[in-house]
Design a protein around this motif. Structure first.
Motif, short mmCIF file in Angstrom:
data_model
loop_
_atom_site.label_atom_id
_atom_site.label_comp_id
_atom_site.label_asym_id
_atom_site.label_seq_id
_atom_site.Cartn_x
_atom_site.Cartn_y
_atom_site.Cartn_z
N THR A 121 0.80 -1.22 0.00
CA THR A 121 0.00 0.00 0.00
C THR A 121 0.83 1.28 0.00
O THR A 121 0.30 2.35 -0.27
CB THR A 121 -0.94 0.03 1.22
N LEU A 122 2.12 1.19 0.32
CA LEU A 122 2.94 2.39 0.44
C LEU A 122 4.06 2.41 -0.59
O LEU A 122 4.69 1.39 -0.85
CB LEU A 122 3.55 2.48 1.84
N ASN A 123 4.32 3.59 -1.14
CA ASN A 123 5.42 3.73 -2.08
C ASN A 123 6.73 3.31 -1.40
O ASN A 123 7.00 3.70 -0.26
CB ASN A 123 5.54 5.17 -2.55
N GLY A 124 7.52 2.48 -2.09
CA GLY A 124 8.76 2.00 -1.52
C GLY A 124 8.63 0.73 -0.71
O GLY A 124 9.63 0.18 -0.24
N ASP A 125 7.39 0.25 -0.55
CA ASP A 125 7.17 -1.01 0.16
C ASP A 125 8.02 -2.11 -0.43
O ASP A 125 8.16 -2.22 -1.65
CB ASP A 125 5.68 -1.43 0.04
N GLU A 126 8.57 -2.94 0.44
CA GLU A 126 9.24 -4.16 0.02
C GLU A 126 8.72 -5.27 0.92
O GLU A 126 8.69 -5.14 2.13
CB GLU A 126 10.76 -4.06 0.15
N LYS A 127 8.27 -6.37 0.28
CA LYS A 127 7.73 -7.48 1.04
C LYS A 127 8.52 -8.73 0.66
O LYS A 127 8.98 -8.86 -0.47
CB LYS A 127 6.25 -7.70 0.72
N LYS A 128 8.63 -9.66 1.61
CA LYS A 128 9.36 -10.89 1.35
C LYS A 128 8.66 -12.07 2.00
O LYS A 128 8.16 -11.97 3.12
CB LYS A 128 10.80 -10.78 1.87
N LYS A 129 8.63 -13.18 1.25
CA LYS A 129 8.04 -14.41 1.76
C LYS A 129 8.90 -15.55 1.23
O LYS A 129 8.77 -15.97 0.09
CB LYS A 129 6.61 -14.52 1.23
N GLY A 130 9.82 -16.02 2.08
CA GLY A 130 10.74 -17.07 1.64
C GLY A 130 11.64 -16.56 0.53
O GLY A 130 12.33 -15.56 0.68
N ALA A 153 8.84 -8.68 -3.30
CA ALA A 153 8.19 -7.72 -4.19
C ALA A 153 8.54 -6.32 -3.75
O ALA A 153 8.76 -6.04 -2.57
CB ALA A 153 6.69 -7.93 -4.20
N THR A 154 8.59 -5.42 -4.74
CA THR A 154 8.82 -4.00 -4.47
C THR A 154 7.72 -3.20 -5.14
O THR A 154 7.05 -3.69 -6.07
CB THR A 154 10.19 -3.54 -5.00
#
Lengths: 112, 113
Positions: free
Chosen positions: B51-60, B64-65
């Motif tokens: 939802t936020l600009n610059g978000d980075e998510k990781k799962k194993g 994603a950016t």
């Protein structure tokens, strides 16, 4: 938790007939959305139900209608089926603020 | 209708390769970007909501950016495995789309041993 379930898995109908598809949301979810995925396309939003009312509708004709029951389960009805209605119909459930939506495996409708 | 583009359409990599896909979306009035992983005959599985600009998510091995200003998101898979074979869908929502998710056509990934 069974997750989102849909029935039937597959359905074959003749042009002009009517069809009803069913969806049970994930436990704790009160909102149900329906999507149509035609071959080679991404899922397209049909409508969303919340508190037993249609809250938002996509660009689909009135032949597409739905219902949500007090237990939050939902039905999608399509009248006067056309060949172009052949698609995978996906149901998704969630709860506010709907950041996450959980999908069922879909119902494959074939219209001949 | 909001235009969401995913590239490439399909991808074939060898086990152990790292790969990435792109999702492009309108940058105005951004609200949320979803990534789903969809194996044949199964339900689409939610990977990330950003939802936020610059978000980075990781799962194993998957990350994603998100760049909301330029309207794109990247999904990365490090060291691909055959079980990563699936279609990866992105879906976009802005403040005008209400509750509807606007999906791209997906990227079909095949990982061979």
């Amino acid at each position: 938790d069974a997750g989102v379930t849909q029935s039937p898995t597959h359905l074959i109908k003749t042009r002009g007939q009517q069809v009803t598809l069913r969806c049970s949301p994930k436990s704790g979810h009160d909102t149900v959305s329906w999507y149509q995925q035609a071959l080679g396309q991404g899922p397209q939003f049909i409508f969303q139900y919340y508190e037993e009312e249609e809250r938002q509708r996509g660009n689909f004709p009135d032949r597409f209608s739905g219902h949500q029951f007090p237990n939050y389960s939902s039905e999608l009805n399509v009248n006067a089926l056309l060949l172009g209605d052949s698609a995978l119909y996906l149901c998704a459930s969630g709860s506010l603020p709907l950041y996450e939506q959980y999908f069922g495996p879909g119902t494959r409708l074939t219209v001949t | 209708i909001l235009n969401v583009e995913q590239s490439p359409q399909s991808l074939h990599v060898q086990e152990g390769d790292s790969t990435n896909f792109t999702c492009s979306f309108p940058s105005s009035n951004f609200y949320a970007l979803h990534w789903y992983r969809w194996e044949t005959a199964k339900s689409p599985e939610a990977l990330f909501v950003m939802t936020l600009n610059g978000d980075e998510k990781k799962k194993g091995r998957i990350s994603a950016t998100l760049n909301t200003k330029e309207g794109y998101s990247y999904l990365y898979i490090k060291g691909s495995q055959p079980e990563d074979s699936a279609t990866y869908l992105c879906a976009f929502k802005n403040s005008n789309s209400g509750y509807a998710l606007n999906f791209g056509k997906g990227t079909s990934l095949l990982v061979t041993p």
